[in-house]
Design an enzyme around this catalytic site. Structure first.
Site, PDB file in Angstrom:
ATOM      1  N   THR A   1     -60.982  -2.488 -27.052  1.00 31.64           N
ATOM      2  CA  THR A   1     -59.874  -3.182 -27.709  1.00 31.64           C
ATOM      3  C   THR A   1     -58.810  -3.381 -26.621  1.00 31.64           C
ATOM      4  OG1 THR A   1     -58.866  -1.089 -28.271  1.00 31.64           O
ATOM      5  CG2 THR A   1     -60.285  -2.036 -29.933  1.00 31.64           C
ATOM      6  N   THR A   2     -57.833  -4.155 -26.731  1.00 32.64           N
ATOM      7  CA  THR A   2     -57.395  -5.156 -27.695  1.00 32.64           C
ATOM      8  C   THR A   2     -57.282  -6.485 -26.949  1.00 32.64           C
ATOM      9  OG1 THR A   2     -56.160  -3.485 -28.952  1.00 32.64           O
ATOM     10  CG2 THR A   2     -55.449  -5.769 -29.198  1.00 32.64           C
TER      11      THR A   2
END
Length: 279
Positions: free
Chosen positions: A54-55
């Site tokens: 992520t992100t």
């Protein structure tokens, strides 16, 4: 495939005949077990067996799009990698970012790159941006079985549209769900566990027609805010000199910011937060 080769060493007819412009479809016929979603998996959940990334954030600009991703991959409460790269060029005018199971995500991203290159070689022209997004949606849909067992991959796709319906919106962003649902986003979007905080940061500061330079800083600030509240997202690591991967897609093609460029932006963001931690 070795059993399909005759003693003369000739390739099977599948390789010699004029075939489909889709490399994924060709692979389905030639060696389906090589596709990420076609591999047999043992029963049970497998989400904790592989690193997750992520992100990712994407921002539409006056010149095209900016995409940025943090560098952290996690396994449960452990940091599996501090410098994974989750944003890559899909082709000359588009970008792809991956969140979810890192290994499958990287494999899917590479397969998508080959898919676009194969189409261009067979057809002699480049797929439209909508066509690219639809091809990627089909590949995500093909991984649904693995996603149901916890090995989900969700991409974020963005690019410069060479033939836009609206010339003021040449930079376009597409998001997906694990079932291959395709959605075009307006202005900006984010995926991954820190996406809630990244989108909240962008919601306050994003303005239509933002310049590429300003969008780069907005992207880094959004990732900083995501890392501030999400343990799976890695913020700028000043000690190790590990900063987000930031790329742009414009009429001039795709471009990755150099280490010097992203270092300057990231350190400026960190310095600003030293004075005002809330942004």
């Amino acid at each position: 495939m070795a059993k399909d080769f005759d003693p003369s060493g000739r390739l099977p007819d599948l390789f010699m005949n004029v075939g489909t412009s889709s490399f994924t479809q060709f692979l389905t016929q030639a060696s389906p077990e090589l596709l990420p979603g076609r591999r047999p998996l043992p029963p049970g959940m497998a989400a904790d067996l592989a690193p997750h990334g992520t992100t990712i954030v994407a921002i539409a600009t006056a010149e095209g799009v900016v995409m940025a991703g943090d560098r952290r991959a996690t396994m449960g409460n452990l940091i599996a990698s501090r410098d994974i790269e989750k944003v890559h060029p899909a082709d000359s005018y588009s970008l792809i970012g991956i969140a979810g199971t890192a290994g499958i995500g990287i494999e899917l991203m590479r397969l998508f790159q080959v898919e676009l290159e194969h189409y261009e070689k067979i057809e002699g022209i480049m797929l439209s941006l909508d066509g690219k997004a639809n091809r990627l949606a089909g590949m995500v849909r093909g991984n649904l079985g693995a996603a149901m067992q916890g090995l989900a991959v969700v991409p974020l796709f963005a690019g410069y549209d060479l033939s836009p319906a609206d010339s003021s919106r040449a930079g376009r962003i597409f998001s997906f769900d694990v079932a291959g649902g395709l959605y075009e986003e307006t202005g900006y979007d984010s995926i991954g566990s820190g996406s809630l905080f990244a989108k909240a940061a962008l919601k306050k500061k994003y303005r239509p027609g933002v310049s590429t330079e300003d969008a780069i800083r907005l992207a880094v600030e959004a990732l900083y805010d995501a890392a501030d509240d999400d343990t799976a997202t890695g913020g700028p690591d000043v000690t190790r000199k590990i900063y987000p991967v930031v790329m742009t897609a414009t009429a001039q093609g795709t471009h990755r910011l150099t280490e010097e460029q992203i270092t300057a932006v990231a350190e400026s963001v960190v310095a600003g937060r030293m004075e005002n931690p809330g942004g």
